[in-house]
Design a protein around this motif. Structure first.
Motif: not given
Length: 377
Positions: A169-172, A124-129, A82-88, A137-139
């Motif tokens: 490296x990173x993975x999810x 993944x990148x949005x969650x780890x930001x 779920x995004x709001x104004x482009x933000x997760x 980020x919820x959930x």
């Protein structure tokens, strides 16, 4: 008529006797003086529709849901971002039933199939930001993130099946609908301590040993495909080999050849671990601790041995000194000059230890007559 104003970004739900019958958008609306309905103001800010209200709207006013709400229902194999104004804002798990008040089309939902266990990179990148605590980020707990540092590899198991090694490296991965496990493995040489092992020798002497082994992986996938915990297995093999090396030998044998433990344990462990993709580069016993009474006995034994060796050396030196004196006497017996030189040497040594010497009658009298020696005050 009574007037009601609905502000921008709001909706008004009209209800009589608990039943919603009309929805008002922003603007000024006329309301009757009599039979005034109940008005519930709703903020169109992307907030979630209460569960009870959502069920009512879905059942009796599906057209309102379609026009004013974002439907975030997911199937058993589907997650949604779920995004709001482009933000997760939130990761919605599978088998969810959610409604959100639409905020001028600023809410957006991205659906993802969790049967593909890998989480998309952008999610993944949005969650780890990094974010503040109230903006996380919820959930996000339904996502397993794996960070593999340099000189390491990641062992990934999905539903009990070992996958290919993960590079640095990173993975999810989705933790829902799958059993996902990840373990970070150091590919460099490592040290394993086997400490405090109490073992009986063949002659029933209790020893406490500490062993250290330098080991590494020769084939990580081979090790983890056959062993649940490779390091624990190596630890047990070192224990077994150490007990076999010590328990089949007497204390005297171990003391005479202290390297035998290292050699036996190294050969046995190398043979047993070769098929599991693990190698032991080197190992050695760091400490051998004897019980207190055995320490006393061995100390006395060492003292007796050293004392006997000292006596042998003392007698050997005394014999050599006596033999030397005998040879000197034989030389002096046949050579008066040598005897005279010995007498002068003796006189020199005596003179070094006194302060004053009085001589009467010349040198001959010193050697053959009376010598009057007066010491210093």
């Amino acid at each position: 008529m009574n007037k009601m104003k609905i502000r921008k970004g709001q909706l008004g739900l009209l209800a009589k006797e608990g039943d919603y019958y009309q929805i008002l958008e922003a603007g000024e609306h006329r309301m009757p003086w009599f039979s005034t309905p109940d008005v519930t103001l709703i903020a169109r800010d992307g907030s979630e529709v209460a569960a009870d209200l959502g069920d009512t709207l879905r059942r009796f006013h599906p057209e309102w849901v379609e026009k004013y709400c974002l439907v975030a229902d997911t199937t058993e194999h589907e997650a949604a971002a779920l995004y709001s104004h482009g933000v997760l804002l939130e990761i919605i798990p599978p088998a969810s039933r959610r409604l959100f008040w639409q905020d001028s089309d600023n809410l957006r939902l991205v659906r993802m199939d969790t049967r593909d266990v890998s989480v998309p990179t952008e999610i993944m990148q949005a969650v780890l930001q990094p974010r503040t605590r109230d903006k996380t980020v919820k959930g996000r707990d339904i996502i397993l993130t794996v960070n593999v540092p340099a000189w390491h590899a990641g062992v990934l198991k999905i539903d009990g099946e070992t996958q290919a090694l993960l590079p640095p490296g990173l993975s999810a991965y989705w933790k829902v609908n799958h059993l996902v496990e990840a373990e970070i493995v150091d590919l460099r040489l490592q040290v394993l301590e086997v400490a405090g092992q109490e073992i009986l020798t063949r002659d029933k002497v209790n020893l406490r040993l500490n062993l250290a082994a330098n080991w590494g992986y020769s084939d990580v996938l081979q090790a983890f495909s056959q062993l649940t915990k490779p390091v624990d297995h190596l630890y047990r093999e070192l224990q077994f080999a150490l007990r076999e090396a010590v328990g089949t030998r007497t204390l005297d044998e171990l003391l005479e050849n202290k390297q035998v433990i290292d050699e036996v344990v190294s050969a046995q462990v190398a043979e047993r671990m070769a098929s599991f993709g693990m190698t032991v580069a080197s190992l050695g016993v760091k400490d051998i601790v004897l019980p207190g009474d055995m320490k006393t006995i061995l100390t006395k034994l060492v003292e007796a041995e050293k004392s006997a060796q000292a006596n042998v050396i003392r007698r050997r030196e005394e014999t050599a000194a006596t033999r030397s004196l005998l040879n000197t006497a034989k030389v002096m017996e046949s050579n008066p000059v040598a005897l005279r030189l010995k007498e002068l040497e003796t006189l020199e040594r005596v003179a070094e230890r006194i302060d004053k010497i009085s001589v009467f009658g010349g040198l001959d009298q010193v050697l053959h007559g009376l010598v009057n020696i007066k010491g210093g005050a």
